[in-house]
Write an enzyme that holds these catalytic residues in place. Sequence first.
Site, PDB file in Angstrom:
ATOM      1  N   CYS A  37       0.818  -1.220   0.000  1.00 19.63           N
ATOM      2  CA  CYS A  37       0.000   0.000   0.000  1.00 19.63           C
ATOM      3  C   CYS A  37       0.846   1.263   0.000  1.00 19.63           C
ATOM      4  O   CYS A  37       0.474   2.283  -0.587  1.00 19.63           O
ATOM      5  CB  CYS A  37      -0.899   0.047   1.232  1.00 19.63           C
ATOM      6  SG  CYS A  37      -1.410  -1.520   1.899  1.00 19.63           S
ATOM      7  N   ASP A  80      -3.552  -2.867   7.605  1.00 16.36           N
ATOM      8  CA  ASP A  80      -4.570  -3.767   8.134  1.00 16.36           C
ATOM      9  C   ASP A  80      -4.391  -5.205   7.675  1.00 16.36           C
ATOM     10  O   ASP A  80      -4.655  -6.139   8.435  1.00 16.36           O
ATOM     11  CB  ASP A  80      -5.959  -3.273   7.739  1.00 16.36           C
ATOM     12  CG  ASP A  80      -6.359  -2.028   8.525  1.00 16.36           C
ATOM     13  OD1 ASP A  80      -5.475  -1.415   9.143  1.00 16.36           O
ATOM     14  OD2 ASP A  80      -7.544  -1.679   8.517  1.00 16.36           O
ATOM     15  N   CYS A 109      -2.588   3.023   2.931  1.00  8.68           N
ATOM     16  CA  CYS A 109      -3.416   2.010   3.590  1.00  8.68           C
ATOM     17  C   CYS A 109      -4.566   2.649   4.361  1.00  8.68           C
ATOM     18  O   CYS A 109      -4.586   3.845   4.609  1.00  8.68           O
ATOM     19  CB  CYS A 109      -2.562   1.133   4.500  1.00  8.68           C
ATOM     20  SG  CYS A 109      -3.386  -0.420   4.928  1.00  8.68           S
ATOM     21  N   ASP A 110      -5.499   1.801   4.771  1.00  6.13           N
ATOM     22  CA  ASP A 110      -6.841   2.213   5.195  1.00  6.13           C
ATOM     23  C   ASP A 110      -6.906   3.437   6.091  1.00  6.13           C
ATOM     24  O   ASP A 110      -7.525   4.439   5.759  1.00  6.13           O
ATOM     25  CB  ASP A 110      -7.511   1.050   5.929  1.00  6.13           C
ATOM     26  CG  ASP A 110      -7.762  -0.141   5.041  1.00  6.13           C
ATOM     27  OD1 ASP A 110      -7.309  -0.131   3.887  1.00  6.13           O
ATOM     28  OD2 ASP A 110      -8.400  -1.103   5.501  1.00  6.13           O
ATOM     29  N   LYS A 111      -6.290   3.364   7.291  1.00  4.61           N
ATOM     30  CA  LYS A 111      -6.469   4.437   8.277  1.00  4.61           C
ATOM     31  C   LYS A 111      -5.634   5.656   7.947  1.00  4.61           C
ATOM     32  O   LYS A 111      -5.878   6.746   8.484  1.00  4.61           O
ATOM     33  CB  LYS A 111      -6.123   3.937   9.683  1.00  4.61           C
ATOM     34  CG  LYS A 111      -6.845   2.672  10.076  1.00  4.61           C
ATOM     35  CD  LYS A 111      -8.350   2.760   9.860  1.00  4.61           C
ATOM     36  CE  LYS A 111      -9.032   1.424  10.048  1.00  4.61           C
ATOM     37  NZ  LYS A 111      -8.670   0.392   9.074  1.00  4.61           N
ATOM     38  N   CYS A 161      -5.193  -2.551  -1.361  1.00  2.00           N
ATOM     39  CA  CYS A 161      -6.072  -3.665  -1.715  1.00  2.00           C
ATOM     40  C   CYS A 161      -7.083  -3.260  -2.783  1.00  2.00           C
ATOM     41  O   CYS A 161      -7.688  -2.192  -2.714  1.00  2.00           O
ATOM     42  CB  CYS A 161      -6.795  -4.166  -0.477  1.00  2.00           C
ATOM     43  SG  CYS A 161      -5.677  -4.817   0.777  1.00  2.00           S
ATOM     44  N   GLU A 201     -10.836  -4.984  13.295  1.00  2.00           N
ATOM     45  CA  GLU A 201     -11.608  -5.546  12.184  1.00  2.00           C
ATOM     46  C   GLU A 201     -11.631  -7.061  12.285  1.00  2.00           C
ATOM     47  O   GLU A 201     -10.723  -7.666  12.858  1.00  2.00           O
ATOM     48  CB  GLU A 201     -10.991  -5.133  10.843  1.00  2.00           C
ATOM     49  CG  GLU A 201     -11.163  -3.666  10.535  1.00  2.00           C
ATOM     50  CD  GLU A 201     -10.592  -3.291   9.171  1.00  2.00           C
ATOM     51  OE1 GLU A 201      -9.965  -4.153   8.521  1.00  2.00           O
ATOM     52  OE2 GLU A 201     -10.775  -2.136   8.765  1.00  2.00           O
ATOM     53  N   SER A 259     -13.676  -5.260   7.999  1.00  2.00           N
ATOM     54  CA  SER A 259     -12.889  -4.784   6.870  1.00  2.00           C
ATOM     55  C   SER A 259     -13.814  -4.358   5.747  1.00  2.00           C
ATOM     56  O   SER A 259     -14.922  -4.887   5.587  1.00  2.00           O
ATOM     57  CB  SER A 259     -11.963  -5.906   6.383  1.00  2.00           C
ATOM     58  OG  SER A 259     -11.433  -5.615   5.116  1.00  2.00           O
TER      59      SER A 259
END
EC number: 4.2.1.9
Length: 574
Positions: free
Chosen positions: A56, A88, A129-131, A201, A451, A477
């Site tokens: 990521c 994650d 990445c996500d956060k 992702c 998650e 997720s």
Amino acid sequence: MDAKVFDKSRLPSRHVTEGPQRAPHRSYYYAMGLGPDQINQPFVGVASCWNEAAPCNISLMRQAQAVKKGVAAAHGTPREFCTITVTDGIAMGHQGMKASLTSREVIADSVELTIRGHCYDALVGMAGCDKSLPGMMMAMCRLNVPSIFIYGGTILPGTYRGKDVTVVDVFEAVGLHSVGRMSDSDLEELEQVACPSAGSCGGQFTANTMATVSEAIGLALPYSAGAPAPYEIRDRFCMAAGEQVMQLIAHNIRPRDIVTREALENAATVVAASGGSTNAALHLPAIAHECGIDFDLFEVAEIFKKTPYIADLKPGGKYVAKDMFEAGGIPMLMKTLLDNGFLHGDCLTVTGRSIAENLEKVAWNEHQDVIYQASTPIKPTGGVVGLKGNLATDGAIVKVAGMQNLKFSGPARCFDSEEECFEAVSNRQYEEGDVLVIRYEGPRGGPGMREMLSTTAALYGQGMGDKVALITDGRFSGATRGFCIGHVGPEAAVGGPIGLLKDGDIIEIDAIEGRLDVKLDDAELEKRRAEWQPRETMYTTGTLWKYAQTVGPAYKGAVTHPGGAVEKICYADQ
């Protein structure tokens, strides 16, 4: 106003560059090779979440160099720095996931401190990445200096025996393997091909959902969030962002001019329309909080309820983010929503123009089936639904994109951690029709609101994804599919109803009416509440302890400070 002409007397960097008393400060800049012209220009922080933790983030350092070229070309002085990320996909399924949501606050805090400490005038924030995406946007809104967000880009899909795959296929393969439906060698083959490039992702999971938000909310340049990480066009977007942030300084256009209530509504609309991650209902209230706007889960859910689902993206659909970019990108998704009255077209963006002006020349691509017209949607309502009931007085959320059955009722099977539930699932110690309950995983109780992808993916791999339901005060997720309800509040750690459940209690879920209830009367719930005792936390020191002391409820974004509503002076105005 010409972006080459800047009045340093109104910019934060005046505190470190202007006047005889700042000679020691300027000496540090000379030590780093800057000359008088560069010292006298606006300072632009180029904040990157680069690290070697996961694909990521791995391309962000290279992309940051293109941003810096853009800043310099527009007569600014870029100052690159990095902050953390927790990835994650690697933190998933063990205690490391407690660090994930906590990292969002650390990212926002660390960017704030770096900008404050060095008096930078603007920010280009880069995340993968996500956060890290909401964390970076939160910092922009908190600081309120001219800012542009840059997404590192999505990963390319892998190919397994002629079929496109993502990392979610690997998580679900673990479930297949656990019931003897996939061999060791097949699992090894899949894991080696599922993630073939840099990037986040690939489906409309949390990273790509929040990347879509960045364009819809107006903080990212059009098309910039959709281009995959390996594509060379990313460098062009990055350089353009570096140049454009100088225009934002010149015209004093700031994040809070852009992130209004209407812009937040636009962001929630694209999440629902794209079948995006339930985590957006956590992050949008947190971004709003930084601006002093009260925009909670229930307001997000109201928008979800009336928004058509129009992007056929994984995990509920067929395609990945790369496919949407090549079909027409986020602007084409937004254009059909705008044309059909679902977006506020007059919202300002980092281009200096409105959403409607940005989308004016976007043409519909008839030679694709990734994005549907909003007038002929996949489904008439959004891919994410808010729930409320006696089991969730502070609300809960479920992703229904791709689901056929929107009602479920069954006996509770209670677990006080994800590990307990995952072990039961791995050993098939549950029955078809059960409602698996994972509690004490909320923001405070976890701490960190983990998650549950490992558990939900294992259920799907076992062929039980639509035969059981799962509810939690933790999160799911963006890659999760099936009847999985997260963000149940109040959480168990503060005495919420989810903590009062017992095995066998009948839980009723209705994603059509938006209800989550347990078949117990008020008297029984009150009796159990009187008998309930708080659980002692194992985290009595360090970052997770600090997080648990300050974090608020999930429906308000799980934030850790009072926010823009009580701010007396903004950094940008000091």
